[in-house]
Design an enzyme around this catalytic site. Sequence first.
Site, PDB file in Angstrom:
ATOM      1  N   HIS A  25     -16.368 -34.874 -27.205  1.00 19.56           N
ATOM      2  CA  HIS A  25     -16.087 -35.078 -25.773  1.00 19.56           C
ATOM      3  C   HIS A  25     -17.357 -35.578 -25.087  1.00 19.56           C
ATOM      4  O   HIS A  25     -18.196 -34.797 -24.628  1.00 19.56           O
ATOM      5  CB  HIS A  25     -15.594 -33.773 -25.130  1.00 19.56           C
ATOM      6  CG  HIS A  25     -15.132 -33.927 -23.704  1.00 19.56           C
ATOM      7  ND1 HIS A  25     -14.001 -33.293 -23.210  1.00 19.56           N
ATOM      8  CD2 HIS A  25     -15.620 -34.624 -22.654  1.00 19.56           C
ATOM      9  CE1 HIS A  25     -13.838 -33.602 -21.932  1.00 19.56           C
ATOM     10  NE2 HIS A  25     -14.828 -34.403 -21.572  1.00 19.56           N
ATOM     11  N   HIS A  27     -18.366 -38.858 -22.396  1.00 18.24           N
ATOM     12  CA  HIS A  27     -17.961 -40.041 -21.616  1.00 18.24           C
ATOM     13  C   HIS A  27     -19.081 -41.073 -21.656  1.00 18.24           C
ATOM     14  O   HIS A  27     -20.228 -40.757 -21.315  1.00 18.24           O
ATOM     15  CB  HIS A  27     -17.711 -39.669 -20.158  1.00 18.24           C
ATOM     16  CG  HIS A  27     -16.601 -38.687 -19.941  1.00 18.24           C
ATOM     17  ND1 HIS A  27     -15.328 -39.075 -19.614  1.00 18.24           N
ATOM     18  CD2 HIS A  27     -16.580 -37.329 -19.990  1.00 18.24           C
ATOM     19  CE1 HIS A  27     -14.559 -38.001 -19.464  1.00 18.24           C
ATOM     20  NE2 HIS A  27     -15.294 -36.931 -19.688  1.00 18.24           N
ATOM     21  N   GLY A 182     -10.513 -37.002 -14.691  1.00 24.30           N
ATOM     22  CA  GLY A 182     -10.496 -37.068 -13.232  1.00 24.30           C
ATOM     23  C   GLY A 182     -10.164 -35.731 -12.595  1.00 24.30           C
ATOM     24  O   GLY A 182     -10.274 -34.674 -13.222  1.00 24.30           O
ATOM     25  N   HIS A 209      -8.006 -33.648 -19.888  1.00 17.83           N
ATOM     26  CA  HIS A 209      -8.830 -32.745 -19.075  1.00 17.83           C
ATOM     27  C   HIS A 209      -7.879 -31.840 -18.282  1.00 17.83           C
ATOM     28  O   HIS A 209      -7.116 -32.335 -17.432  1.00 17.83           O
ATOM     29  CB  HIS A 209      -9.675 -33.521 -18.070  1.00 17.83           C
ATOM     30  CG  HIS A 209     -10.865 -34.225 -18.642  1.00 17.83           C
ATOM     31  ND1 HIS A 209     -10.761 -35.314 -19.465  1.00 17.83           N
ATOM     32  CD2 HIS A 209     -12.205 -33.982 -18.486  1.00 17.83           C
ATOM     33  CE1 HIS A 209     -11.986 -35.722 -19.791  1.00 17.83           C
ATOM     34  NE2 HIS A 209     -12.874 -34.936 -19.220  1.00 17.83           N
ATOM     35  N   GLU A 212      -9.869 -27.028 -16.108  1.00 17.74           N
ATOM     36  CA  GLU A 212     -11.323 -27.112 -15.876  1.00 17.74           C
ATOM     37  C   GLU A 212     -11.566 -26.556 -14.462  1.00 17.74           C
ATOM     38  O   GLU A 212     -11.941 -25.409 -14.300  1.00 17.74           O
ATOM     39  CB  GLU A 212     -11.775 -28.579 -15.994  1.00 17.74           C
ATOM     40  CG  GLU A 212     -13.259 -28.801 -15.725  1.00 17.74           C
ATOM     41  CD  GLU A 212     -13.638 -30.299 -15.632  1.00 17.74           C
ATOM     42  OE1 GLU A 212     -12.747 -31.157 -15.449  1.00 17.74           O
ATOM     43  OE2 GLU A 212     -14.853 -30.585 -15.704  1.00 17.74           O
ATOM     44  N   ASP A 290     -19.884 -33.642 -22.628  1.00 23.01           N
ATOM     45  CA  ASP A 290     -19.233 -34.226 -21.452  1.00 23.01           C
ATOM     46  C   ASP A 290     -19.975 -35.472 -20.948  1.00 23.01           C
ATOM     47  O   ASP A 290     -19.668 -36.573 -21.365  1.00 23.01           O
ATOM     48  CB  ASP A 290     -19.063 -33.187 -20.338  1.00 23.01           C
ATOM     49  CG  ASP A 290     -17.847 -33.456 -19.454  1.00 23.01           C
ATOM     50  OD1 ASP A 290     -17.025 -34.329 -19.818  1.00 23.01           O
ATOM     51  OD2 ASP A 290     -17.692 -32.797 -18.402  1.00 23.01           O
ATOM     52  N   ASP A 291     -20.950 -35.290 -20.061  1.00 24.17           N
ATOM     53  CA  ASP A 291     -21.669 -36.422 -19.429  1.00 24.17           C
ATOM     54  C   ASP A 291     -23.174 -36.187 -19.555  1.00 24.17           C
ATOM     55  O   ASP A 291     -23.839 -35.821 -18.579  1.00 24.17           O
ATOM     56  CB  ASP A 291     -21.282 -36.500 -17.941  1.00 24.17           C
ATOM     57  CG  ASP A 291     -19.801 -36.747 -17.750  1.00 24.17           C
ATOM     58  OD1 ASP A 291     -19.343 -37.836 -18.112  1.00 24.17           O
ATOM     59  OD2 ASP A 291     -19.111 -35.831 -17.266  1.00 24.17           O
TER      60      ASP A 291
HETATM   61  N1  ADE Z   1     -14.953 -37.511 -16.001  1.00 25.55           N
HETATM   62  C1  ADE Z   1     -16.223 -37.343 -16.375  1.00 25.55           C
HETATM   63  N2  ADE Z   1     -16.559 -36.035 -16.396  1.00 25.55           N
HETATM   64  C2  ADE Z   1     -15.445 -35.357 -16.029  1.00 25.55           C
HETATM   65  C3  ADE Z   1     -15.135 -34.000 -15.856  1.00 25.55           C
HETATM   66  N3  ADE Z   1     -16.035 -33.022 -16.080  1.00 25.55           N
HETATM   67  N4  ADE Z   1     -13.894 -33.676 -15.450  1.00 25.55           N
HETATM   68  C4  ADE Z   1     -12.975 -34.628 -15.231  1.00 25.55           C
HETATM   69  N5  ADE Z   1     -13.210 -35.927 -15.388  1.00 25.55           N
HETATM   70  C5  ADE Z   1     -14.431 -36.297 -15.784  1.00 25.55           C
HETATM   71 ZN    ZN Z   2     -14.950 -34.895 -19.567  1.00 19.56          ZN
END
Ligand code: ADE
Ligand code: ZN
Length: 354
Positions: A25, A27, A182, A209, A212, A290-291
Amino acid sequence: MNEQTAPSVPEETVPFQQWPKVELHRHLEGSVRFETAWQWARKNPALAHLEQEKLRRLIEFDGVRDFAHFLGRFRVLRQLYTAPDAVRQVAREAVEDAALENIRYLELRFSPDHFASHAGFDMEDVASWILEAARAAAHDHGVEVRFLLTIARNYDFQTASRILSIALRFRDLGIVGLDLAGNELMYPAEPFVELFVRAREEGLGITVHAGEAGTAAHVWEAIDRLGAHRIGHGIRSADDPKLLEELRRRNISLEVCLTSNVQTGVVPSLAEHPLPRLLEARVPVVLCSDDPRVSRITLTDEWYNALQLGLSVEALTHLTMQAVEHTFLPADEKRGLRQRLAAEIASLIPGRPS
Ligand code: ADE
Ligand code: ZN
């Protein structure tokens, strides 16, 4: 636990950075090096006036622990893509970064719309630039890379439908799945049900997703209506014993991203993260980033965070081997990856022949 799936590991061991890893996971949108963002921001009049530290505050975690605020980073990041080379560079560097922390297998996800919309590029062109650049970097750096295309919940149906078409058209170039991302609090998944059902029928892996910032009900919807094989985050599943049972029974794994959850404010602190409860409930879990460049972390950092939550080194290597089973690879490719990882982990354990 047999030896091949989970070698036993003494606690005094090599640094985690050197351990072979599996990332499921991540992005691409959130994998942009700041220096690269700065370089391309200079070329866009909408961003060029910003001072460096101001740009940094707009695209990285800035201390505000709020879900919508965190997602707001991506509205700024979208504006970096004024030329095909910006897209290619970001894709290449994301794979280089993964290689630097010894990620051996990476499922990198991206929305073609994110990289296409500012300049008005065609989404299919953008997808081909990303796939080509990332695959070349994967070859150069010895990372196995596959791709998931992301549909964001705020997209209209036509855009979402085109993204699915691109995913199906480019399967030969390594696309193995479809992701829904999103703001789950603002946008329902329902409009996309038919697309995800079709994607699954076509053999794509599905990850959504859910649970969360939302609730366990979002996770139920993801598994019962959208056919998710994996759940992005899904941490609110911890509130619903029936759901935990169902995830276990159907072998649906949660892609847990510790730092992201703290930064989006969906958990109050790392110490209060429900990961230990999820593991206690024997729900399949994969540890993910994630990011990484928005959050200013690596997957390696997340291993140390998991250690702080009480996971042992052995548990972490077990999670790595388990992640192989939850990749969207076909069975024969999973087998090869499983063997290579098990051999590499065994070679890292002092006193064991490699
Ligand atoms: N896009 C990038 N990071 C995200 C996240 N934590 N939750 C939903 N969409 C995302
Ligand atoms: Zn994500």
